[in-house]
Structure formats: structure tokens, C-alpha cells
Design an enzyme around this catalytic site. Structure first.
Site, PDB file in Angstrom:
ATOM      1  N   GLU A  89       0.908  -1.177  -0.100  1.00 56.50           N
ATOM      2  CA  GLU A  89      -0.077   0.035  -0.211  1.00 56.50           C
ATOM      3  C   GLU A  89       0.706   1.330  -0.080  1.00 56.50           C
ATOM      4  O   GLU A  89       0.255   2.294   0.147  1.00 56.50           O
ATOM      5  CB  GLU A  89      -0.969  -0.003   1.095  1.00 56.50           C
ATOM      6  CG  GLU A  89      -2.103  -1.382   1.149  1.00 56.50           C
ATOM      7  CD  GLU A  89      -2.987  -1.073   2.352  1.00 56.50           C
ATOM      8  OE1 GLU A  89      -2.842  -0.127   3.200  1.00 56.50           O
ATOM      9  OE2 GLU A  89      -3.940  -1.936   2.226  1.00 56.50           O
ATOM     10  N   ARG A 141       2.194   1.977   4.643  1.00 58.95           N
ATOM     11  CA  ARG A 141       1.860   3.078   3.434  1.00 58.95           C
ATOM     12  C   ARG A 141       3.019   3.994   3.295  1.00 58.95           C
ATOM     13  O   ARG A 141       2.799   4.850   2.397  1.00 58.95           O
ATOM     14  CB  ARG A 141       0.598   3.780   3.852  1.00 58.95           C
ATOM     15  CG  ARG A 141      -0.702   2.969   3.765  1.00 58.95           C
ATOM     16  CD  ARG A 141      -1.972   3.675   4.024  1.00 58.95           C
ATOM     17  NE  ARG A 141      -2.906   2.607   4.342  1.00 58.95           N
ATOM     18  CZ  ARG A 141      -3.096   2.489   5.453  1.00 58.95           C
ATOM     19  NH1 ARG A 141      -2.825   2.975   6.675  1.00 58.95           N
ATOM     20  NH2 ARG A 141      -4.035   1.350   5.845  1.00 58.95           N
ATOM     21  N   GLY A 201      -6.260   0.182  15.496  1.00 59.71           N
ATOM     22  CA  GLY A 201      -6.340  -0.585  16.567  1.00 59.71           C
ATOM     23  C   GLY A 201      -7.601  -0.527  17.246  1.00 59.71           C
ATOM     24  O   GLY A 201      -8.454  -1.313  18.319  1.00 59.71           O
ATOM     25  N   GLU A 203     -10.723  -1.660  16.358  1.00 59.62           N
ATOM     26  CA  GLU A 203     -11.491  -2.691  16.224  1.00 59.62           C
ATOM     27  C   GLU A 203     -11.068  -3.690  17.403  1.00 59.62           C
ATOM     28  O   GLU A 203     -11.800  -4.473  17.756  1.00 59.62           O
ATOM     29  CB  GLU A 203     -11.308  -3.489  15.019  1.00 59.62           C
ATOM     30  CG  GLU A 203     -11.961  -2.894  13.932  1.00 59.62           C
ATOM     31  CD  GLU A 203     -11.686  -1.491  13.317  1.00 59.62           C
ATOM     32  OE1 GLU A 203     -12.477  -0.836  12.923  1.00 59.62           O
ATOM     33  OE2 GLU A 203     -10.525  -1.419  13.343  1.00 59.62           O
ATOM     34  N   ASN A 279     -13.045   5.288  13.910  1.00 59.90           N
ATOM     35  CA  ASN A 279     -14.234   4.889  14.425  1.00 59.90           C
ATOM     36  C   ASN A 279     -14.189   4.573  15.603  1.00 59.90           C
ATOM     37  O   ASN A 279     -13.282   4.560  16.303  1.00 59.90           O
ATOM     38  CB  ASN A 279     -14.844   3.820  13.283  1.00 59.90           C
ATOM     39  CG  ASN A 279     -13.451   2.447  13.629  1.00 59.90           C
ATOM     40  OD1 ASN A 279     -12.383   2.448  12.888  1.00 59.90           O
ATOM     41  ND2 ASN A 279     -13.720   1.425  14.544  1.00 59.90           N
ATOM     42  N   ASP A 324     -18.449   2.409  11.521  1.00 60.05           N
ATOM     43  CA  ASP A 324     -17.081   2.261  11.002  1.00 60.05           C
ATOM     44  C   ASP A 324     -16.761   3.489   9.793  1.00 60.05           C
ATOM     45  O   ASP A 324     -16.030   3.239   9.182  1.00 60.05           O
ATOM     46  CB  ASP A 324     -16.597   0.906  10.560  1.00 60.05           C
ATOM     47  CG  ASP A 324     -15.000   0.981  10.284  1.00 60.05           C
ATOM     48  OD1 ASP A 324     -14.382   1.472  10.738  1.00 60.05           O
ATOM     49  OD2 ASP A 324     -14.848  -0.135   9.475  1.00 60.05           O
ATOM     50  N   TRP A 412      -8.823   4.228   2.273  1.00 53.01           N
ATOM     51  CA  TRP A 412      -7.701   4.991   2.378  1.00 53.01           C
ATOM     52  C   TRP A 412      -6.896   5.506   1.076  1.00 53.01           C
ATOM     53  O   TRP A 412      -6.050   6.226   1.087  1.00 53.01           O
ATOM     54  CB  TRP A 412      -6.600   4.075   2.935  1.00 53.01           C
ATOM     55  CG  TRP A 412      -6.017   2.794   2.632  1.00 53.01           C
ATOM     56  CD1 TRP A 412      -6.905   1.558   2.760  1.00 53.01           C
ATOM     57  CD2 TRP A 412      -5.311   2.625   1.697  1.00 53.01           C
ATOM     58  NE1 TRP A 412      -6.251   0.643   1.826  1.00 53.01           N
ATOM     59  CE2 TRP A 412      -5.181   1.325   1.170  1.00 53.01           C
ATOM     60  CE3 TRP A 412      -4.401   3.494   1.078  1.00 53.01           C
ATOM     61  CZ2 TRP A 412      -4.385   1.038   0.181  1.00 53.01           C
ATOM     62  CZ3 TRP A 412      -3.532   3.191  -0.003  1.00 53.01           C
ATOM     63  CH2 TRP A 412      -3.520   1.635  -0.151  1.00 53.01           C
ATOM     64  N   CYS A 628     -12.096 -15.641  12.767  1.00 56.31           N
ATOM     65  CA  CYS A 628     -11.376 -15.956  11.596  1.00 56.31           C
ATOM     66  C   CYS A 628     -11.628 -15.060  10.373  1.00 56.31           C
ATOM     67  O   CYS A 628     -10.837 -15.064   9.725  1.00 56.31           O
ATOM     68  CB  CYS A 628     -11.515 -17.457  11.474  1.00 56.31           C
ATOM     69  SG  CYS A 628     -11.468 -18.349  12.852  1.00 56.31           S
ATOM     70  N   CYS A 631      -9.300 -12.362   8.763  1.00 55.72           N
ATOM     71  CA  CYS A 631      -8.148 -12.793   7.871  1.00 55.72           C
ATOM     72  C   CYS A 631      -8.582 -13.726   6.679  1.00 55.72           C
ATOM     73  O   CYS A 631      -7.946 -13.768   5.404  1.00 55.72           O
ATOM     74  CB  CYS A 631      -7.058 -13.395   8.463  1.00 55.72           C
ATOM     75  SG  CYS A 631      -6.292 -12.110   9.554  1.00 55.72           S
TER      76      CYS A 631
END
Length: 708
Positions: A89, A141, A201, A203, A279, A324, A412, A628, A631
Site C-alpha cells: 500500500e 503506507r 487498533g 476494532e 471509528n 465504521d 484510504w 477468523c 483474515c
């Protein structure tokens, strides 16, 4: 502009006549970037000195050797293959013939910008298990350069300065408390000798902040928290005391969120640093602030003094945020005539779907219109600056099918502003999402804490319903008139999660896309002029630079980020791609080529027998989508980055528990879950994935090898 500042810039321009002239590859200095050079970046357009090229983050280049007339002659000049296979990115920084760039796992590379030869590489040795604290891939980034040093943040929360000549570390400071699951994926900016960096972080239940560090020593100069902490501990600033009045309950026990994980911009004349915040944590406001409130400074643009971190003003894009809908998206500073007078504006297209034009001196809303289809709010009240919400969108009790979804109308991937045509190019997307409250929510650490039922938002198996949803999932380039607040034209893509944008004086607009192509468009009307098959999806943003009088265009190609990891089948909307991590650099007449490659569908092995226990599969479904899916994809469908669990031989035997309980793959980012999940729960997840493997065999017509 004030007379003193105007004179200062004139002196800077004169001083840069020598160092701003193009240097040959034999006469290059090493990252001698400072404020004067960045402020006068247009005097040396051959370089890309800062993340958005200039402090105003417009991502417009005055270079015009490559134009709409000759772009058809663009060819690959060189490519560089990374030895990792995760999302890329980064925006490269190019200074006097040297390219500085980050790859996956926060690794840093310096390359000859003409040949692609590796000059040095630095691996900060991020522990693989820290990946569990990163919501959205092990990405980075980019770097910042300043006075002979290269600066970058690491996934595990460090800020590091390297010697630009050798790649050796000068200093390494920890910017987080590792008791909490913070991460850094954003690129730092350097303002007045201070390295500015935030973190991610939200979330996972953290409290957001942005910090400034002395570029010479790494010593922390200031920290600005974006949400208040426990009132019993006192507040760090008057701004936090005021923000606390907009929260209820015991939000600090759940972190609060508001992380500064990406966009920053700086106005040198006003001496204001602009910070975009994220968020809430958890997403569901009823859990973190049960009696409502605006929850400042979530989803806000905040102006602070770069010397001290002192609060100046804020504008909140989404009061009481619970979808979010971050405001961490790219901020662009533009001086433009509005209603007959020049205005110093800040422009942003955050996730919530509205395009904002603010007075960047005061934070006043000038205008706001939706740039994509939305249904959570009807419009922005220009008197109050607040969105007029549909009350049903607040999913306290009942689900709500929302536009945009958590990916946002724009994520982003950076926008680009064309000062000649006065067009903002937005990498936009339209994706629905069913927000449903998690009736059984319990905060876990470490672990993702959203407060919504992710299983309820899964793609249905019913073909008609699936086809209907897939038809809603779109992506496009929007050529937006920010003064008239209307779309002028668009370039339609098959799906979302396409790359950031660059436009040039050569009347060109460049973008990589999720289908695996790097494309040049006519910046005036969106006509496609040229494309190159990249052999992988592209999400990063291109740059252009010049060495020895020859113009280059470079892009990092490597499929990744949250959408391919999480979205499952939806991530395949643009076509099936996988990750081939590279830098691709082009010039007129370039004659390099990529090795032959094409996507090959893997063979699905016969899955183990099913237990045919609906209760177990249902329990596994809920657990899978909480622990799970972020990812390994919705409904265990891989989006092309990480292994597809339906194909895994670990389903066959005890290797499943060696991985999930004992953590034998933790160095690859697959940590043990024995502290969060029992052996019986891990077996429930295994049975759910086995069921999905059988379903895949069934719909693919390969039922002859099914093990019943």
C-alpha cells in the site's frame, strides 16, 4: 499570503536553485529533505519529497514529458520483486534519484530510481504473532525522509529512523503501550522537525491518539488523544474534558477508538496540522456509550498546532459514529474560488459517503454533498453541519442494510486534485452491508470487538439473493467538481478496492485496479489511453519523478488490505487475482518485461467427512465470523491473499489444533487461539469450514470425490 511568509518562500526558491536542479545519478545527495524543499516542491518536480508530494497532499505532478499524446509508448523500465506476498500500500518517496519505500511487514527498501537496483534493505523484525492485532493486513503506507534519514512506523508500534545512506538504524522508539493491541500502518509526516505518527487498533479496543517525535532524537514532544479516558484519572487537556461531555457510560473500559491510522496534512502559512480520526470501539454505540452522544472526537477532522499539539478546531463528519465511518481518509488542501472569493479549503471524501469542503482556518462547513449512493442519512444540514440521519440506520435493536458499508464510499486509497481542471478524482466504491447488533457481545482482549453480528452479514448461499447483492457491489473513479459539488464523469470498474490516484500536467490520470491492471486515463474526460497487466491486484498509489531529464511513473503492485482478507466472494468481483508483490516502474520506450504468469485455480482435495450436526456447524459459523473471517474471508472464501481454509489439508487431522491451539504458524501471523477458544469451540470452527468445503465441491460439480 502574509508579506513575510511570501518573502520567505521567495528566498527558499532562490536557495533551492542549486539543490533543486536535477541531479544525475552520479551526483546524487542522500535524502537532504527539509521544510524549505517540501514547501518549494514545485521548484523540483523531478522529486516526490513527501507522502502526497507536497504538504497539501494534492498528488498532482507538474511533470509533462509523458502526455496524453505519447502515453501509448509507455513501457516497463524496471521491476523489483519483493520476497513477501502480502498487501502493498506504500507511496514511494523519490529524492535525487533514490527511491525509498516500504513493503509488507514494515520492511524498508532503498533502490536506484533509474535501474531498480537494491541499495539497501532494512527489516525491523516485526513478530509474526503481532499480525493478530492488525485488522487490515500486514501493510505499510510508506516512509518520510528528512535531513539524511528515513522514518517509518512498524506494525508492532515502533517509530524508527534509518540512515538514508546505509539503511542502518539511528533510533528506534516504542510509541504504544504493548498491553494494548495497537498497530501502525500509516506513513509519517515530518513538520517543523517533528515526526508525526498515529496508530490503528480501534476494532480491538484501544484509545486513539496522534504523537509528535523529535526527528533528531526520537524523543516524544507531544501526544494528542482523540477520545477521553477515564475521568477519574483526570484529562490530559481541556479538549479532552470537553469531549468527555459527549460520552456516557464507561467507554474507557472498551477503549473508545478514534485511532489516527492514516491521513494527515499541513498548512505552513496557517501553521495548522490536520488530523483525521477513526471509528468508535466497539462499532455499536449502544455498547460503548449507552445513552448516545456525539462521542468526540470520533470520525473527525481536527486542527492542532504542530509545535505543541494544542487543539484549535474540529469538524465531526459522523456524530455518534456506529458504522465504521472513519474520517481518516485522504485530506487535500486547496485554495479555490467559491461564491466570488478565494477560500482556503480542506477537502475530504470520508467513508460516510459525503464530500466535505471546509474552511481550513476555522473548520467551518462550506458545503457537503454525497459522492456515492447512501441511505443512512439524507443530506448535511448546512446550518448545523450535521448529517440528517434515517433513525432506522442506528441498529440498536434491528438490522439495517446500509450504503455505504464499513469499507466506505472511499477508503484510504488517496484522491488526487487537478488544479488546472479543478477536479478531484476519487477512488469511490459502493458496497452494501447488513448491520445487526450482537446480542451476545462480550469484550475480549486480544480480539476484534465490533458489537455486531458478522455472521448475519455473510453472503447468502441462495443464488438469486447472492446475484442481487453482487450486482450492488461496484467501484469507480469519480471526477468530482468540489465547488459545484457534483460528479462530472466517472470511470466504472467491475468491483471496489481499486488503487489510489495520480494526475499530471501531461493531462494524465493514473490508477491501478483490483482486476490487475495499471491504467492511464485522459484527465479531462476519463478516456482510457493505456494499460499494463500487473499480474496482481493493485491498491497502492502511483508516483512520478524524473532523473537525468527522463520521466518515470512507479506503482507498488500487490493485492491485499482488508477487503481481500475479509470480504470473501465479494473480493472476487473484479476477477480472481493473487498476490505478486512488486514495484513496477515505467518510462517512454521502456523494454523490461515480467516473467510469464497466469492465475491457476487450485485443485480442491476431498474434504473430511461431515458430522452432520447442525448445532455444531451453526456454533462454528458464529465463532468463525467473529475470530477468523477478518483474515480468512467471509464464509471461508479467500480473497486471494491468505490461504483458503476450504483447501487446507489441516482440516484432515490434528494439524488443525497444532495450528489453532499450539500456534505452530505464529511467525506467519497465525497465532494460537487457546486463550480465547476452547478445544470444543475450535472443533466447531473446523466442522463449519469442512461444511463449506463440501458446499464448494457441490456447487463446482465435483461431487464424485466427496467424502460423506
Amino acid at each position: 499570503m502574509k508579506p513575510v511568509q511570501s518573502a520567505l518562500l521567495s528566498l527558499m526558491a532562490l536557495a533551492l536553485t542549486a539543490c533543486g536542479a536535477e541531479k544525475t545519478t552520479q551526483d546524487m545527495t542522500v535524502a537532504t529533505v527539509d521544510a524549505a524543499r517540501i514547501l518549494a516542491a514545485d521548484q523540483e518536480p523531478q522529486n516526490w519529497l513527501s507522502h502526497g508530494r507536497t504538504y497539501d497532499e494534492q498528488r498532482y505532478s507538474p511533470l509533462d514529458q509523458i502526455t496524453d499524446k505519447n502515453v501509448g509508448d509507455l513501457g516497463l523500465a524496471w521491476h523489483y520483486d519483493f520476497d513477501t506476498h502480502r498487501g502493498l500500500e506504500a507511496t514511494p518517496i523519490v529524492v535525487d534519484g533514490v527511491m525509498y519505500v516500504t513493503g509488507s511487514w514494515s520492511r524498508v527498501y532503498a533502490l536506484d530510481a533509474v535501474t531498480g537496483d537494491l541499495l539497501w534493505e532494512y527489516d525491523p523484525e516485526v513478530p509474526g504473532e503481532w499480525a493478530v492485532n492488525a485488522c487490515c493486513d500486514v501493510v505499510n503506507r510508506g516512509v518520510a525522509v528528512w535531513q539524511g534519514k528515513v522514518y517509518f512506523g512498524t506494525l508492532d508500534g515502533r517509530l524508527i529512523a534509518l540512515d538514508a545512506t546505509t539503511g542502518k538504524p539511528v533510533w528506534d522508539v516504542l510509541t504504544i503501550d504493548r498491553k494494548y493491541p495497537y498497530s501502525i500502518t500509516g506513513a509519517p509526516r515530518i513538520v517543523k522537525g517533528k515526526v508525526i505518527i498515529g496508530n490503528g487498533g480501534a476494532e480491538f479496543g484501544v484509545r486513539g491518539y496522534v504523537g509528535a517525535y523529535d526527528a533528531l532524537t526520537g524523543e516524544r514532544v507531544w501526544r494528542f488523544y482523540t477520545v477521553p479516558g477515564n475521568p477519574a484519572d483526570g484529562f490530559e487537556s481541556p479538549a479532552m474534558a470537553e469531549a468527555a461531555k459527549t460520552w456516557t457510560g464507561e467507554w474507557w473500559k472498551l477503549g473508545g477508538g478514534g485511532t489516527v491510522w492514516d491521513s494527515l496534512a499541513y498548512d505552513a502559512e496557517l501553521d495548522l496540522l490536520y488530523v483525521g480520526t477513526g471509528n468508535g470501539s466497539p462499532w455499536n454505540q449502544a455498547l460503548r456509550s449507552p445513552d448516545g452522544g456525539d462521542n468526540l472526537f470520533l470520525s473527525s477532522i481536527i486542527a492542532v498546532r504542530p509545535d505543541t499539539g494544542e487543539y484549535v478546531w474540529h469538524y465531526q463528519t459522523t456524530p455518534g459514529e456506529m458504522w465504521d465511518y472513519t474520517a481518516t481518509q485522504h485530506m487535500v488542501l486547496v485554495d479555490v474560488e467559491i461564491d466570488g472569493r478565494m477560500r482556503k479549503t480542506l477537502m475530504q471524501a470520508p467513508k460516510n459517503g459525503f464530500f466535505y469542503v471546509l474552511d481550513r482556518e476555522t473548520g467551518e462547513l462550506i458545503s457537503g454533498k454525497n459522492y456515492v449512493a447512501i441511505n443512512w442519512a439524507s443530506h448535511i444540514d448546512t446550518k448545523t453541519g450535521r448529517p440528517v440521519e434515517d433513525p432506522r440506520a442506528r441498529y440498536y435493536q434491528n438490522p439495517w442494510l446500509a450504503f455505504p458499508n464499513p469499507l466506505g464510499g472511499h477508503n484510504w486509497h488517496p484522491m488526487s486534485y487537478n488544479p488546472e481542471e479543478r477536479i478531484m478524482y476519487i477512488p469511490a466504491q459502493e458496497v452494501p452491508f447488513l448491520y445487526a447488533p450482537d446480542k451476545d457481545f462480550k469484550a475480549i482482549r486480544p480480539g476484534i470487538n465490533l458489537g455486531i453480528d458478522m455472521a448475519a452479514a455473510s453472503m447468502p448461499d441462495d443464488k438469486e439473493a447472492k446475484d442481487q447483492i453482487m450486482s450492488m457491489i461496484k467501484g469507480h473513479i469519480s471526477a468530482w467538481d468540489p465547488v459545484a459539488q457534483k460528479e462530472l464523469w466517472r470511470v466504472q470498474h467491475p468491483g471496489p478496492w481499486n488503487g489510489g490516484l495520480l494526475n499530471t500536467k501531461g493531462k494524465l490520470l493514473f490508477q491501478g485496479n483490483a482486476a490487475g491492471y495499471f491504467v492511464a486515463y485522459d484527465a479531462r474526460n476519463g478516456a482510457k489511453l493505456w494499460s499494463f497487466p500487473a499480474q496482481t491486484g493493485i491498491v497502492a498509489s502511483p508516483v512520478t519523478y524524473s532523473v537525468d531529464g527522463e520521466q518515470y511513473v512507479a506503482i507498488l503492485a500487490g493485492w491485499g488490505g482488508v477487503f481481500p482478507l475479509l470480504a470473501g466472494e465479494a473480493a472476487l468481483k473484479s476477477g480472481k487475482v493473487s498476490n505478486n508483490s512488486r514495484i513496477l516502474t515505467f518510462k517512454l520506450g521502456g523494454r523490461d518485461s515480467l516473467p510469464d504468469w497466469k492465475y491457476v485455480e487450485p485443485e480442491l482435495p476431498a474434504p473430511p467427512p461431515m458430522t452432520n450436526d447442525p448445532r455444531q456447524v451453526s456454533a462454528g459459523n458464529a465463532l468463525y465470523h467473529r475470530f477468523c473471517s477478518s483474515c480468512h474471508g467471509d464464509k471461508a472464501v479467500s480473497g486471494g491473499v491468505l490461504p483458503d481454509l476450504r483447501y487446507s489439508t489441516a482440516l484432515q487431522n490434528e494439524v488443525w489444533f497444532d495450528i489453532t491451539e499450539d500456534g505452530i504458524l505464529k511467525e506467519n501471523g497465525m497465532v494460537s487461539f487457546k486463550d480465547q477458544l476452547s478445544g470444543a469451540q475450535l472443533e466447531d470452527i473446523r466442522q463449519y469450514v469442512i461444511e463449506r468445503a463440501h458446499y464448494l465441491k457441490k456447487i463446482s460439480g465435483k461431487t464424485d470425490s466427496l467424502s460423506q
